[in-house]
Write a protein that holds these residues in place. Structure first.
Motif, PDB file in Angstrom:
ATOM      1  N   GLY A   9      32.214  20.280  59.844  1.00  0.00           N
ATOM      2  CA  GLY A   9      32.682  21.080  58.726  1.00  0.00           C
ATOM      3  C   GLY A   9      31.642  21.967  58.069  1.00  0.00           C
ATOM      4  N   ARG A  10      30.396  21.891  58.503  1.00  0.00           N
ATOM      5  CA  ARG A  10      29.350  22.733  57.909  1.00  0.00           C
ATOM      6  C   ARG A  10      29.601  24.175  58.289  1.00  0.00           C
ATOM      7  NH1 ARG A  10      28.163  19.356  54.203  1.00  0.00           N
ATOM      8  NH2 ARG A  10      27.014  17.557  54.915  1.00  0.00           N
ATOM      9  N   ARG A  11      29.400  25.055  57.334  1.00  0.00           N
ATOM     10  CA  ARG A  11      29.630  26.482  57.562  1.00  0.00           C
ATOM     11  C   ARG A  11      28.332  27.121  58.055  1.00  0.00           C
ATOM     12  NH1 ARG A  11      32.096  24.955  52.667  1.00  0.00           N
ATOM     13  NH2 ARG A  11      30.134  25.502  51.698  1.00  0.00           N
ATOM     14  N   VAL A  12      28.356  27.525  59.322  1.00  0.00           N
ATOM     15  CA  VAL A  12      27.175  28.132  59.939  1.00  0.00           C
ATOM     16  C   VAL A  12      27.506  29.576  60.290  1.00  0.00           C
ATOM     17  CG1 VAL A  12      25.498  28.019  61.819  1.00  0.00           C
ATOM     18  CG2 VAL A  12      26.484  25.889  60.902  1.00  0.00           C
ATOM     19  N   PHE A  21      25.598  36.775  72.728  1.00  0.00           N
ATOM     20  CA  PHE A  21      24.905  35.606  72.199  1.00  0.00           C
ATOM     21  C   PHE A  21      25.636  35.068  70.972  1.00  0.00           C
ATOM     22  CE2 PHE A  21      22.185  33.622  69.090  1.00  0.00           C
ATOM     23  CZ  PHE A  21      21.764  32.520  69.819  1.00  0.00           C
ATOM     24  N   GLY A  22      26.036  35.940  70.069  1.00  0.00           N
ATOM     25  CA  GLY A  22      26.717  35.505  68.851  1.00  0.00           C
ATOM     26  C   GLY A  22      27.956  34.689  69.138  1.00  0.00           C
ATOM     27  N   GLU A  23      28.769  35.159  70.078  1.00  0.00           N
ATOM     28  CA  GLU A  23      29.990  34.433  70.427  1.00  0.00           C
ATOM     29  C   GLU A  23      29.689  33.109  71.123  1.00  0.00           C
ATOM     30  OE1 GLU A  23      32.241  37.381  72.561  1.00  0.00           O
ATOM     31  OE2 GLU A  23      32.849  38.395  70.704  1.00  0.00           O
ATOM     32  N   GLU A  24      28.675  33.099  72.001  1.00  0.00           N
ATOM     33  CA  GLU A  24      28.282  31.846  72.659  1.00  0.00           C
ATOM     34  C   GLU A  24      27.769  30.831  71.642  1.00  0.00           C
ATOM     35  OE1 GLU A  24      25.462  32.750  75.758  1.00  0.00           O
ATOM     36  OE2 GLU A  24      26.833  34.189  76.678  1.00  0.00           O
ATOM     37  N   ALA A  25      26.975  31.295  70.701  1.00  0.00           N
ATOM     38  CA  ALA A  25      26.431  30.392  69.681  1.00  0.00           C
ATOM     39  C   ALA A  25      27.551  29.809  68.829  1.00  0.00           C
ATOM     40  CB  ALA A  25      25.423  31.138  68.803  1.00  0.00           C
ATOM     41  N   VAL A  26      28.511  30.635  68.432  1.00  0.00           N
ATOM     42  CA  VAL A  26      29.642  30.157  67.632  1.00  0.00           C
ATOM     43  C   VAL A  26      30.429  29.104  68.410  1.00  0.00           C
ATOM     44  CG1 VAL A  26      31.884  30.851  66.689  1.00  0.00           C
ATOM     45  CG2 VAL A  26      29.833  32.147  66.118  1.00  0.00           C
ATOM     46  N   CYS A  27      30.666  29.338  69.689  1.00  0.00           N
ATOM     47  CA  CYS A  27      31.397  28.357  70.507  1.00  0.00           C
ATOM     48  C   CYS A  27      30.642  27.028  70.579  1.00  0.00           C
ATOM     49  CB  CYS A  27      31.637  28.905  71.911  1.00  0.00           C
ATOM     50  SG  CYS A  27      32.893  30.196  71.959  1.00  0.00           S
ATOM     51  N   ALA A  28      29.332  27.098  70.799  1.00  0.00           N
ATOM     52  CA  ALA A  28      28.529  25.868  70.883  1.00  0.00           C
ATOM     53  C   ALA A  28      28.552  25.115  69.560  1.00  0.00           C
ATOM     54  CB  ALA A  28      27.090  26.209  71.276  1.00  0.00           C
ATOM     55  N   LEU A  29      28.433  25.831  68.467  1.00  0.00           N
ATOM     56  CA  LEU A  29      28.451  25.195  67.149  1.00  0.00           C
ATOM     57  C   LEU A  29      29.821  24.607  66.832  1.00  0.00           C
ATOM     58  CD1 LEU A  29      26.310  27.893  65.375  1.00  0.00           C
ATOM     59  CD2 LEU A  29      25.704  25.466  65.572  1.00  0.00           C
ATOM     60  N   ALA A  30      30.872  25.313  67.207  1.00  0.00           N
ATOM     61  CA  ALA A  30      32.231  24.808  66.975  1.00  0.00           C
ATOM     62  C   ALA A  30      32.477  23.533  67.786  1.00  0.00           C
ATOM     63  CB  ALA A  30      33.261  25.878  67.333  1.00  0.00           C
ATOM     64  N   ALA A  35      31.910  24.685  61.348  1.00  0.00           N
ATOM     65  CA  ALA A  35      32.808  25.817  61.095  1.00  0.00           C
ATOM     66  C   ALA A  35      31.921  27.048  61.215  1.00  0.00           C
ATOM     67  CB  ALA A  35      33.424  25.706  59.703  1.00  0.00           C
ATOM     68  N   ALA A  36      31.850  27.590  62.417  1.00  0.00           N
ATOM     69  CA  ALA A  36      30.904  28.665  62.699  1.00  0.00           C
ATOM     70  C   ALA A  36      31.597  30.015  62.771  1.00  0.00           C
ATOM     71  CB  ALA A  36      30.180  28.378  64.013  1.00  0.00           C
ATOM     72  N   SER A  54      28.078  30.080  53.281  1.00  0.00           N
ATOM     73  CA  SER A  54      27.336  29.462  54.387  1.00  0.00           C
ATOM     74  C   SER A  54      26.428  28.330  53.925  1.00  0.00           C
ATOM     75  CB  SER A  54      26.477  30.523  55.084  1.00  0.00           C
ATOM     76  OG  SER A  54      27.266  31.603  55.508  1.00  0.00           O
ATOM     77  N   ASP A  55      26.433  27.273  54.718  1.00  0.00           N
ATOM     78  CA  ASP A  55      25.483  26.179  54.530  1.00  0.00           C
ATOM     79  C   ASP A  55      24.185  26.501  55.258  1.00  0.00           C
ATOM     80  OD1 ASP A  55      27.329  24.468  53.132  1.00  0.00           O
ATOM     81  OD2 ASP A  55      28.278  24.062  55.060  1.00  0.00           O
ATOM     82  N   VAL A  56      24.326  27.102  56.427  1.00  0.00           N
ATOM     83  CA  VAL A  56      23.193  27.442  57.284  1.00  0.00           C
ATOM     84  C   VAL A  56      23.428  28.828  57.863  1.00  0.00           C
ATOM     85  CG1 VAL A  56      21.899  26.818  59.377  1.00  0.00           C
ATOM     86  CG2 VAL A  56      22.826  25.010  57.911  1.00  0.00           C
ATOM     87  N   VAL A  57      22.359  29.618  57.941  1.00  0.00           N
ATOM     88  CA  VAL A  57      22.399  30.915  58.595  1.00  0.00           C
ATOM     89  C   VAL A  57      21.455  30.863  59.787  1.00  0.00           C
ATOM     90  CG1 VAL A  57      21.847  33.369  58.376  1.00  0.00           C
ATOM     91  CG2 VAL A  57      22.970  32.165  56.489  1.00  0.00           C
ATOM     92  N   LEU A  58      21.989  31.175  60.940  1.00  0.00           N
ATOM     93  CA  LEU A  58      21.188  31.300  62.154  1.00  0.00           C
ATOM     94  C   LEU A  58      20.946  32.797  62.335  1.00  0.00           C
ATOM     95  CD1 LEU A  58      19.997  29.677  64.548  1.00  0.00           C
ATOM     96  CD2 LEU A  58      22.074  30.276  65.794  1.00  0.00           C
TER      97      LEU A  58
END
Length: 139
Positions: A9-12, A21-30, A35-36, A54-58
């Motif tokens: 549930g963390r908002r990244v 890369f952005g879409e791959e990272a979101v998929c991995a985090l999800a 909640a990426a 956001s809880d975390v910003v990559l």
């Protein structure tokens, strides 16, 4: 706590000019329970962080016209988001990336390759674990 529990549930928010890369990272985090969301580019980043709460910003370091260092500085002076956890992300050598993160007072560094070997979600979970619960910090 395991990675899934820490990320659940963390908002990244992933900020990068590379859509793939952005879409791959979101998929991995999800997949890890976060909640990426992806924000393309540097422009509008502060608005996206506020909007997502956001809880975390990559954050990608090397983006055209406005680099990650400039965005970190803007985050640290912006009302309502200055305490968000920021992890720098890049293809550069990890030692260089970690030094840059320390200089900018970011919460850490994650090489883009960490998304390929599966260690990125662990690194992000560690930031949450080391720096406390982001929800509690907001209150």
């Amino acid at each position: 706590m395991n990675t899934s529990e820490l990320l659940s549930g963390r908002r990244v928010l992933v900020i990068d000019d590379d859509v793939n890369f952005g879409e791959e990272a979101v998929c991995a985090l999800a997949r890890a329970g976060a909640a990426a969301r992806y924000h393309r580019g540097p422009f509008g980043s502060l608005h996206a962080i506020r909007e997502m709460r956001s809880d975390v910003v990559l954050l990608d370091v090397n983006m055209p016209r406005m680099d990650g260092a400039q965005i970190v500085r803007a985050i640290r002076t912006a009302d309502g988001i200055r305490d968000v956890r920021v992890l720098l992300c890049s293809n550069m050598d990890l030692r260089v990336l970690e030094r840059l993160a320390a200089t900018l007072k970011a919460h850490g560094a994650v090489p883009k390759a960490a998304f390929e070997d599966g260690t990125a979600t662990l690194a992000i979970a560690r930031v949450i674990e080391l720096h406390g619960d982001p929800e509690r910090a907001r209150k």
